[in-house]
Scaffold this motif. Structure first.
Motif, PDB file in Angstrom:
ATOM      1  N   LEU A   9       0.847  -1.186   0.000  1.00 24.92           N
ATOM      2  CA  LEU A   9       0.000   0.000   0.000  1.00 24.92           C
ATOM      3  C   LEU A   9       0.881   1.233   0.000  1.00 24.92           C
ATOM      4  O   LEU A   9       1.897   1.292   0.682  1.00 24.92           O
ATOM      5  CB  LEU A   9      -0.903  -0.001   1.238  1.00 24.92           C
ATOM      6  CG  LEU A   9      -1.825  -1.208   1.381  1.00 24.92           C
ATOM      7  CD1 LEU A   9      -2.567  -1.139   2.703  1.00 24.92           C
ATOM      8  CD2 LEU A   9      -2.795  -1.261   0.218  1.00 24.92           C
ATOM      9  N   GLY A  10       0.471   2.232  -0.737  1.00 30.35           N
ATOM     10  CA  GLY A  10       1.229   3.465  -0.780  1.00 30.35           C
ATOM     11  C   GLY A  10       0.400   4.625  -0.262  1.00 30.35           C
ATOM     12  O   GLY A  10      -0.806   4.504  -0.038  1.00 30.35           O
ATOM     13  N   PHE A  11       1.034   5.761  -0.100  1.00 28.89           N
ATOM     14  CA  PHE A  11       0.342   6.961   0.375  1.00 28.89           C
ATOM     15  C   PHE A  11       0.360   8.047  -0.694  1.00 28.89           C
ATOM     16  O   PHE A  11       0.424   9.222  -0.402  1.00 28.89           O
ATOM     17  CB  PHE A  11       0.974   7.474   1.668  1.00 28.89           C
ATOM     18  CG  PHE A  11       0.759   6.538   2.815  1.00 28.89           C
ATOM     19  CD1 PHE A  11      -0.473   6.478   3.442  1.00 28.89           C
ATOM     20  CD2 PHE A  11       1.780   5.726   3.264  1.00 28.89           C
ATOM     21  CE1 PHE A  11      -0.682   5.616   4.499  1.00 28.89           C
ATOM     22  CE2 PHE A  11       1.578   4.870   4.321  1.00 28.89           C
ATOM     23  CZ  PHE A  11       0.353   4.801   4.944  1.00 28.89           C
ATOM     24  N   THR A  14       3.453  10.644  -0.607  1.00 30.44           N
ATOM     25  CA  THR A  14       3.843  11.369   0.605  1.00 30.44           C
ATOM     26  C   THR A  14       5.204  10.874   1.056  1.00 30.44           C
ATOM     27  O   THR A  14       5.577   9.714   0.852  1.00 30.44           O
ATOM     28  CB  THR A  14       2.821  11.167   1.738  1.00 30.44           C
ATOM     29  OG1 THR A  14       2.715   9.774   2.008  1.00 30.44           O
ATOM     30  CG2 THR A  14       1.468  11.735   1.372  1.00 30.44           C
ATOM     31  N   GLN A  15       5.956  11.766   1.669  1.00 29.61           N
ATOM     32  CA  GLN A  15       7.299  11.425   2.104  1.00 29.61           C
ATOM     33  C   GLN A  15       7.249  10.542   3.345  1.00 29.61           C
ATOM     34  O   GLN A  15       6.400  10.710   4.206  1.00 29.61           O
ATOM     35  CB  GLN A  15       8.082  12.694   2.422  1.00 29.61           C
ATOM     36  CG  GLN A  15       8.306  13.580   1.219  1.00 29.61           C
ATOM     37  CD  GLN A  15       9.055  14.843   1.612  1.00 29.61           C
ATOM     38  OE1 GLN A  15       9.315  15.082   2.776  1.00 29.61           O
ATOM     39  NE2 GLN A  15       9.398  15.637   0.627  1.00 29.61           N
ATOM     40  N   THR A  16       8.195   9.636   3.396  1.00 27.76           N
ATOM     41  CA  THR A  16       8.295   8.812   4.594  1.00 27.76           C
ATOM     42  C   THR A  16       9.105   9.570   5.630  1.00 27.76           C
ATOM     43  O   THR A  16      10.076  10.257   5.307  1.00 27.76           O
ATOM     44  CB  THR A  16       8.978   7.466   4.281  1.00 27.76           C
ATOM     45  OG1 THR A  16      10.260   7.726   3.741  1.00 27.76           O
ATOM     46  CG2 THR A  16       8.152   6.643   3.322  1.00 27.76           C
ATOM     47  N   ARG A  17       8.703   9.446   6.856  1.00 25.12           N
ATOM     48  CA  ARG A  17       9.390  10.173   7.926  1.00 25.12           C
ATOM     49  C   ARG A  17      10.384   9.250   8.619  1.00 25.12           C
ATOM     50  O   ARG A  17      10.165   8.047   8.724  1.00 25.12           O
ATOM     51  CB  ARG A  17       8.392  10.682   8.963  1.00 25.12           C
ATOM     52  CG  ARG A  17       7.479  11.726   8.410  1.00 25.12           C
ATOM     53  CD  ARG A  17       6.591  12.235   9.507  1.00 25.12           C
ATOM     54  NE  ARG A  17       5.705  13.270   8.984  1.00 25.12           N
ATOM     55  CZ  ARG A  17       4.783  13.855   9.681  1.00 25.12           C
ATOM     56  NH1 ARG A  17       4.571  13.523  10.932  1.00 25.12           N
ATOM     57  NH2 ARG A  17       4.031  14.782   9.139  1.00 25.12           N
ATOM     58  N   ILE A  18      11.427   9.835   9.099  1.00 25.05           N
ATOM     59  CA  ILE A  18      12.417   9.073   9.848  1.00 25.05           C
ATOM     60  C   ILE A  18      12.131   9.314  11.328  1.00 25.05           C
ATOM     61  O   ILE A  18      12.347  10.401  11.853  1.00 25.05           O
ATOM     62  CB  ILE A  18      13.842   9.514   9.475  1.00 25.05           C
ATOM     63  CG1 ILE A  18      14.087   9.280   7.986  1.00 25.05           C
ATOM     64  CG2 ILE A  18      14.850   8.748  10.318  1.00 25.05           C
ATOM     65  CD1 ILE A  18      15.396   9.827   7.487  1.00 25.05           C
TER      66      ILE A  18
END
Length: 69
Positions: A9-11, A14-18
C-alpha cells in the motif's frame, strides 16, 4: 481478486518520515529533564517542621447554658 503475494500500500507520493531521529531527540530531552530534577532534589534544603501550636481555649456561644428541670 485473489492472490498469494504480498500487497503493498502506498500513500500517493507522501514522504516517509524518519522516526529514529525524533525519538533520539525526545530521549535526549527526557534525560536532560530528569538530570535537572535529580539536581534539584539533591540541592534541596531540609526544612524543619514547625513546632505544634499552643493549645487555644475558645469561647463557644451558648456552651455555658444550664438546663432547667
Amino acid at each position: 481478486m485473489t492472490t498469494n503475494e504480498q500487497l503493498e500500500l502506498g500513500f500517493n507520493g507522501t514522504q516517509t518520515r524518519i522516526f529514529g531521529q525524533r525519538r533520539e531527540r525526545r530521549v535526549a530531552r527526557g534525560k536532560w529533564w530528569f538530570a535537572k530534577m535529580r539536581e534539584a532534589v539533591a540541592s534541596a534544603m531540609d526544612w524543619q517542621s514547625p513546632a505544634a501550636p499552643r493549645a487555644e481555649q475558645i469561647w463557644m456561644p451558648g456552651a455555658n447554658r444550664e438546663l432547667k428541670a
